[in-house]
Design an enzyme around this catalytic site. Structure first.
Site, short mmCIF file in Angstrom:
data_model
loop_
_atom_site.label_atom_id
_atom_site.label_comp_id
_atom_site.label_asym_id
_atom_site.label_seq_id
_atom_site.Cartn_x
_atom_site.Cartn_y
_atom_site.Cartn_z
N ASP A 238 0.88 -1.19 0.00
CA ASP A 238 0.00 0.00 0.00
C ASP A 238 0.90 1.22 0.00
OD1 ASP A 238 -2.21 1.85 0.36
OD2 ASP A 238 -3.33 0.18 1.21
N ASP B 239 3.86 2.91 -3.44
CA ASP B 239 2.98 3.90 -4.06
C ASP B 239 2.96 3.59 -5.55
OD1 ASP B 239 1.92 6.15 -5.34
OD2 ASP B 239 2.66 7.51 -3.81
N ASN C 274 -5.60 -3.69 -6.89
CA ASN C 274 -6.76 -3.26 -6.10
C ASN C 274 -6.70 -1.78 -5.73
OD1 ASN C 274 -9.02 -3.59 -3.98
ND2 ASN C 274 -7.25 -2.94 -2.74
N TYR D 160 -13.76 9.25 -11.91
CA TYR D 160 -13.77 7.83 -11.49
C TYR D 160 -14.39 6.95 -12.59
CZ TYR D 160 -14.35 3.94 -8.14
OH TYR D 160 -14.28 2.74 -7.49
N LYS E 60 -12.27 3.95 -14.37
CA LYS E 60 -12.66 2.54 -14.26
C LYS E 60 -13.02 1.96 -15.64
CE LYS E 60 -11.89 1.88 -9.86
NZ LYS E 60 -10.84 0.95 -9.38
N THR F 5 -17.39 -0.50 2.51
CA THR F 5 -16.06 -0.06 2.98
C THR F 5 -16.17 1.44 3.21
OG1 THR F 5 -15.27 0.53 0.78
CG2 THR F 5 -14.92 -1.76 1.44
#
Ligand code: NAI
Length: 287
Positions: A47, A89, A116, A182, A186, A217
């Site tokens: 991450d 990163d 992800n 976004y 995507k 989430t």
């Protein structure tokens, strides 16, 4: 988990996976790591693990230190597999190279890549989104996955049965108003998945994507706030409205997505170029 509770059948035993964006406790990334671990894979957990105010979305947050990452790796090891935590990163190719080098140095191979990591940056009415935000969304959500695929490819080819799973979104298959950059990002991940499945199939690499719908989430909660704003209702009403639109009548969980990733990574040996919706049967928008 002690030996007695480790499942006898571990379809990913002997495989090595790298998962990006896996440091947040409630995130889909952590659930993916734990599902792959239960299936027997060794895992490199990555991450961003540093503060980045430019891509921080209020109400969602980032994994900004090693703490969450180390925790994911510790939880994964409790399933009797190997796991290391590496800061990465995905906008920085050198960090991607270092993470993949760590996979090879520690486990000697890389078989499964799960892209992800992502950011909800750039949602909002189209006219309000500035160029800096379009660029940042693209840099993280699209170029991040592009670079990670590029660096991983020689190792996935060497695996003989390498596979990539990209986490797209139902907003990569259809458009809804208000999701701005976004939606573009995507859709690009869907295109990337199809392109690489076509180009890298001959190298023995399967490439698929998952298109999650509403997943419970922090990002999912933020999406509900956005819907509330767009429809001029409160969050509870937005949540109720969303539930009526989902035929299965509930929000998805990170585990719902994770189990689909593990299936694509293992048993789905003749599946490539597929975008698998994990969305409870919802109609996603204009397509
Ligand atoms: P999350 O915000 O908890 O997870 C995203 C992860 O990506 C975080 O751990 C964050 O630190 C990491 N990340 C952000 N920028 C990064 C960078 N530059 N380098 C490395 N890591 C970086 O959100 P969630 O919900 O777990 O999302 C995971 C994936 O699923 C994302 O790609 C998201 O777009 C996608 N998704 C989520 C849905 C939802 O309803 N929660 C629905 C559809 C797709």
């Amino acid at each position: 988990m002690n030996d007695a509770t480790i499942p006898a059948e571990r379809p990913l035993s002997g495989k090595v996976a790298l998962v990006t964006g896996a440091g947040r406790p409630q995130g889909i990334g952590r659930a993916i790591v734990l599902s792959l671990a239960r299936a027997g894979a060794d895992i490199v957990v990555t991450d961003v693990a540093r503060k980045r105010a430019d891509i921080l979305v209020e109400g969602i947050g980032l994994c900004d230190s090693m703490t969450g990452l180390d925790e994911t790796a510790t939880l994964a090891r409790s399933h009797g597999i190997g796991a290391i935590a590496v800061a990465c990163d995905i906008t920085d190719e050198k960090q991607i190279e270092a993470a993949i080098a760590a996979a090879i140095a520690t486990y000697g191979r890389l078989d499964i890549l799960v892209n992800n990591a992502g950011t909800g940056l750039g949602a909002g009415a189209f006219e309000t989104i500035e160029d800096t935000v379009w660029r940042l969304s693209w840099e993280v959500n699209v170029l991040g996955a592009v670079k990670t695929c590029r660096v991983a490819q020689p190792h996935l080819a060497l695996s003989g049965r390498g596979t990539i799973i990209n986490i797209a979104s139902t907003l990569g298959l259809a458009a809804q108003p208000g999701y701005g950059a976004y939606v573009l990002a995507k859709h690009a991940i869907v295109g990337l998945t199809r392109l690489l499945a076509a180009e890298w199939g001959p190298k023995g690499i399967r490439v698929n994507a998952i298109a999650p719908g509403f997943i419970h989430t922090d990002m999912g909660a933020h999406e509900l706030e956005l819907i509330a704003q767009l429809r001029n209702i409160d969050v509870a009403a937005a949540s109720a409205a969303v539930l009526t639109e989902i035929p299965l009548g509930r929000l998805g969980t990170p585990d719902d997505v994770a189990e689909a990733v593990t299936w694509l990574a293992g048993s789905a040996s003749y599946v490539s170029g597929v975008i698998l919706p994990v969305h409870g049967g919802v109609v996603s928008g204009l397509n």
